[in-house]
Design a protein around this motif. Sequence first.
Motif, mmCIF file in Angstrom:
data_model
loop_
_atom_site.group_PDB
_atom_site.id
_atom_site.type_symbol
_atom_site.label_atom_id
_atom_site.label_comp_id
_atom_site.label_asym_id
_atom_site.label_seq_id
_atom_site.Cartn_x
_atom_site.Cartn_y
_atom_site.Cartn_z
ATOM 1 N N PHE A 59 0.828 -1.194 0.000
ATOM 2 C CA PHE A 59 0.000 0.000 0.000
ATOM 3 C C PHE A 59 0.867 1.251 0.000
ATOM 4 C CE2 PHE A 59 -3.305 2.642 2.444
ATOM 5 C CZ PHE A 59 -3.996 2.956 1.290
ATOM 6 N N GLN A 60 1.890 1.243 0.841
ATOM 7 C CA GLN A 60 2.795 2.383 0.906
ATOM 8 C C GLN A 60 3.571 2.545 -0.396
ATOM 9 O OE1 GLN A 60 3.081 4.673 3.703
ATOM 10 N NE2 GLN A 60 3.843 5.706 1.860
ATOM 11 N N LYS A 61 3.957 1.415 -0.999
ATOM 12 C CA LYS A 61 4.674 1.475 -2.276
ATOM 13 C C LYS A 61 3.790 2.131 -3.343
ATOM 14 C CE LYS A 61 6.899 -1.426 -5.795
ATOM 15 N NZ LYS A 61 7.244 -2.820 -6.205
ATOM 16 N N GLY A 62 2.516 1.783 -3.362
ATOM 17 C CA GLY A 62 1.602 2.391 -4.310
ATOM 18 C C GLY A 62 1.462 3.884 -4.085
ATOM 19 N N LEU A 63 1.379 4.292 -2.823
ATOM 20 C CA LEU A 63 1.274 5.717 -2.508
ATOM 21 C C LEU A 63 2.544 6.464 -2.892
ATOM 22 C CD1 LEU A 63 -0.525 5.513 0.956
ATOM 23 C CD2 LEU A 63 -1.499 6.323 -1.205
ATOM 24 N N ASP A 64 3.694 5.810 -2.754
ATOM 25 C CA ASP A 64 4.959 6.424 -3.159
ATOM 26 C C ASP A 64 4.994 6.636 -4.679
ATOM 27 O OD1 ASP A 64 5.811 6.449 -0.534
ATOM 28 O OD2 ASP A 64 7.025 4.629 -0.704
ATOM 29 N N ILE A 65 4.507 5.640 -5.423
ATOM 30 C CA ILE A 65 4.430 5.785 -6.879
ATOM 31 C C ILE A 65 3.518 6.961 -7.238
ATOM 32 C CG2 ILE A 65 3.531 4.733 -8.998
ATOM 33 C CD1 ILE A 65 4.398 2.008 -7.879
ATOM 34 N N LEU A 66 2.401 7.067 -6.538
ATOM 35 C CA LEU A 66 1.453 8.142 -6.803
ATOM 36 C C LEU A 66 2.079 9.505 -6.517
ATOM 37 C CD1 LEU A 66 -1.447 8.588 -7.726
ATOM 38 C CD2 LEU A 66 -2.158 8.490 -5.338
ATOM 39 N N LEU A 67 2.829 9.609 -5.438
ATOM 40 C CA LEU A 67 3.487 10.874 -5.092
ATOM 41 C C LEU A 67 4.538 11.238 -6.144
ATOM 42 C CD1 LEU A 67 4.007 13.230 -3.189
ATOM 43 C CD2 LEU A 67 5.506 11.727 -1.836
ATOM 44 N N ASP A 68 5.333 10.259 -6.577
ATOM 45 C CA ASP A 68 6.337 10.517 -7.615
ATOM 46 C C ASP A 68 5.660 10.979 -8.910
ATOM 47 O OD1 ASP A 68 8.405 9.808 -5.933
ATOM 48 O OD2 ASP A 68 8.592 7.766 -6.715
ATOM 49 N N SER A 69 4.553 10.356 -9.235
ATOM 50 C CA SER A 69 3.826 10.717 -10.452
ATOM 51 C C SER A 69 3.276 12.134 -10.362
ATOM 52 C CB SER A 69 2.688 9.725 -10.687
ATOM 53 O OG SER A 69 3.184 8.407 -10.804
ATOM 54 N N ALA A 70 2.775 12.497 -9.182
ATOM 55 C CA ALA A 70 2.251 13.850 -8.979
ATOM 56 C C ALA A 70 3.369 14.881 -9.107
ATOM 57 C CB ALA A 70 1.592 13.945 -7.612
ATOM 58 N N ARG A 71 4.520 14.586 -8.534
ATOM 59 C CA ARG A 71 5.654 15.514 -8.632
ATOM 60 C C ARG A 71 6.048 15.732 -10.086
ATOM 61 N NH1 ARG A 71 8.842 12.673 -3.656
ATOM 62 N NH2 ARG A 71 8.220 14.121 -1.977
ATOM 63 N N GLU A 72 6.116 14.637 -10.842
ATOM 64 C CA GLU A 72 6.498 14.748 -12.248
ATOM 65 C C GLU A 72 5.461 15.542 -13.043
ATOM 66 O OE1 GLU A 72 7.185 10.959 -13.971
ATOM 67 O OE2 GLU A 72 8.895 10.468 -12.681
ATOM 68 N N ALA A 73 4.197 15.277 -12.778
ATOM 69 C CA ALA A 73 3.133 15.965 -13.506
ATOM 70 C C ALA A 73 3.128 17.457 -13.185
ATOM 71 C CB ALA A 73 1.769 15.347 -13.146
ATOM 72 N N VAL A 74 3.309 17.792 -11.934
ATOM 73 C CA VAL A 74 3.349 19.200 -11.523
ATOM 74 C C VAL A 74 4.532 19.908 -12.173
ATOM 75 C CG1 VAL A 74 3.687 20.777 -9.587
ATOM 76 C CG2 VAL A 74 2.088 18.853 -9.377
ATOM 77 N N SER A 75 5.688 19.246 -12.150
ATOM 78 C CA SER A 75 6.902 19.832 -12.747
ATOM 79 C C SER A 75 6.719 20.031 -14.241
ATOM 80 C CB SER A 75 8.099 18.919 -12.482
ATOM 81 O OG SER A 75 9.257 19.408 -13.098
ATOM 82 N N SER A 76 6.131 19.050 -14.895
ATOM 83 C CA SER A 76 5.911 19.144 -16.345
ATOM 84 C C SER A 76 4.963 20.280 -16.680
ATOM 85 C CB SER A 76 5.339 17.826 -16.854
ATOM 86 O OG SER A 76 5.036 17.877 -18.224
ATOM 87 N N ASN A 77 3.905 20.416 -15.882
ATOM 88 C CA ASN A 77 2.937 21.496 -16.123
ATOM 89 C C ASN A 77 3.572 22.865 -15.924
ATOM 90 O OD1 ASN A 77 1.087 19.517 -16.583
ATOM 91 N ND2 ASN A 77 -0.381 20.166 -15.045
ATOM 92 N N GLN A 78 4.429 22.964 -14.911
ATOM 93 C CA GLN A 78 5.112 24.224 -14.636
ATOM 94 C C GLN A 78 6.042 24.607 -15.782
ATOM 95 O OE1 GLN A 78 6.923 23.391 -10.827
ATOM 96 N NE2 GLN A 78 5.145 24.181 -9.681
ATOM 97 N N MET A 79 6.760 23.608 -16.299
ATOM 98 C CA MET A 79 7.673 23.856 -17.416
ATOM 99 C C MET A 79 6.917 24.293 -18.670
ATOM 100 S SD MET A 79 10.366 20.690 -16.961
ATOM 101 C CE MET A 79 11.199 21.084 -18.498
ATOM 102 N N ALA A 80 5.755 23.652 -18.878
ATOM 103 C CA ALA A 80 4.950 23.990 -20.062
ATOM 104 C C ALA A 80 4.386 25.400 -19.978
ATOM 105 C CB ALA A 80 3.810 22.983 -20.204
ATOM 106 N N ALA A 81 4.170 25.863 -18.744
ATOM 107 C CA ALA A 81 3.585 27.175 -18.552
ATOM 108 C C ALA A 81 4.612 28.292 -18.684
ATOM 109 C CB ALA A 81 2.911 27.262 -17.175
ATOM 110 N N GLU A 82 5.880 27.937 -18.564
ATOM 111 C CA GLU A 82 6.941 28.954 -18.597
ATOM 112 C C GLU A 82 7.316 29.337 -20.037
ATOM 113 O OE1 GLU A 82 10.103 27.232 -16.374
ATOM 114 O OE2 GLU A 82 9.128 27.544 -14.435
#
Length: 427
Positions: A404-427
Motif C-alpha cells: 500500500f505504501q509502495k503504491g502511494l509512493d508511486i502516486l506521489l512521484d507521479s504527482a511531482r512529475e506531472a506538476v513539474s511538467s505542467n510548470q515547465m509547459a507554462a513557462e
Amino acid sequence: MKEDIFERRESKVRSYCRNFDTLFVRATGSEMTDADGKTYIDFLAGCSTLNYGHNDPDMKAALIEHIERDGVAHGLDMYTDAKAEWLKAFEQYILEPRGMDDYKIMMTGPTGTNAVEAAVKLARKVTGRTNVVAFTNGFHGMTMGALSLTGNAGKRRGAGTGSVGLTGTTHLPYDGAFGDDVDTLEQIEMMLDNPSSGVDAPAAFIFEPIQGEGGLNAASKEWMQGIARLAKKLGALLIVDDIQSGCGRSGKYFAFEEAGIEPDIITQAKSLSGMGLPFACVLLKKEHDIWKPAEHNGTFRGNNHAFVTAKVTLEKFWKDDTFQKQVREKAVILTEGLQKIADIIPGAKLKGRGMMQGVDVGTGDLASDICARAFEKGLIIETSGADDEVVKVLAPLTTPVEMFQKGLDILLDSAREAVSSNQMAAE
C-alpha cells in the motif's frame, strides 16, 4: 500488448481499457499482471468491487468445491443450499450485530443499477408518489430509472438528445455542494416546506454516504441524520445507495453506520460477492415488503456462485471487528499519503473518508496526467468528479501495508512529475 480484436469488434463505449492499454492475464491479491509479465499494484479494485482483493484463496477454494460437486449455478429465485447459507451468514454477521432484524433481503438482477431500479420502484409502490429526490454529483447507475437519479451530464447524455425519459426526479444540493459555509440541509428543508417551490411530494430520498463517481464528497453525520428526519417528516422513504461505499470501504460495513440512521431501503452490489462475481440485493424494512410474487423479478437474481464466495467473505472478515480496525489503520496511512500530494499542488484538497479517499488537484487534465504517469510506473488508479479532477484511491482493503505504501509512493512521484511538467509547459 493488447490484441486487435478489441478495436475490431468491441464497441466504442469501452472506457477503462483506454487508460490501461495492456492485456491483463492474471490477478492475485492487490496486483494485476499483463501478458508481458509486468505487474501492477491495483488502486482501482474494480471500482470497489474487489474490496477483498483478487482471487482470495479461501473464496476460490469454496467456489471450486461448489462447482466440482455440481452445486447449483443458476436457480432463478428457487431455494438452494448456497442461498440459505449466505442468508444465515448475513443475518449472523451483519444484521444481528447491528440491530437490523427488521430488514428483509430482496434479490435483484446482479448489478448495482438493478438494485437501485428495484428500490425506487418499491418506494413509489409503497408511497403512491412519483417524485424521487436525488442529489448533485450523485451516481446511481446507467439504466433509465437509475440514470434519472444520476447528476453527471455526460452520463445523462447517453440516454439521447435532451436526456429523453429521465423524469420523475428532483435534484437538490448534496452536503457541501456550495462550499463549507453553506448549509444545504437548511436549503433543502426550505424548498420542501414551501408549497410553491414546485417540488412534488417525494416518494423517496436517495443518497450515497460517500459519492464515488461524483468526486468523493462525503456526507457528514449531521447531514445524513437531517435527510433521514426530513424523509420521515414528509412521509417519504429513505434509500441509501451503499453500493460503492459499502462492504467495509468506509471503515464500517455500511458507510451510514456512524450516523446512526435506519434507512427504509439499502442497495448493495459491487463487493457483496467478495470476489467480483455479479451480485446485488436490496435490504428493505419488513413493513415495506408489499411485493406480490413475481411482481419484480429477473433471470439472474441470486447468483449461486456469488452466494458461495459471499458467505466466505462474511465468515473471514466480519465475524469480529479485527478487519474493521485494520481498514481504519490503513485509512490513516492513506490520508497521510494523499496529504503529501496535496502539499505540492496549490489549492489541492483531500476528499472522502476511510479507504475511499482521493485528492482534488483542481483540473481533470492534471489528475489524468498523474494517473497516466502512475500506470507507466506500475500503479492502476483512476479519476473521479464532475471534471475528473479527483485522483481517487480505491485499493483493496486487504492490501498489505508495505505494498500500500509502495503504491502511494508511486502516486506521489507521479504527482511531482506531472506538476513539474505542467510548470515547465507554462513557462
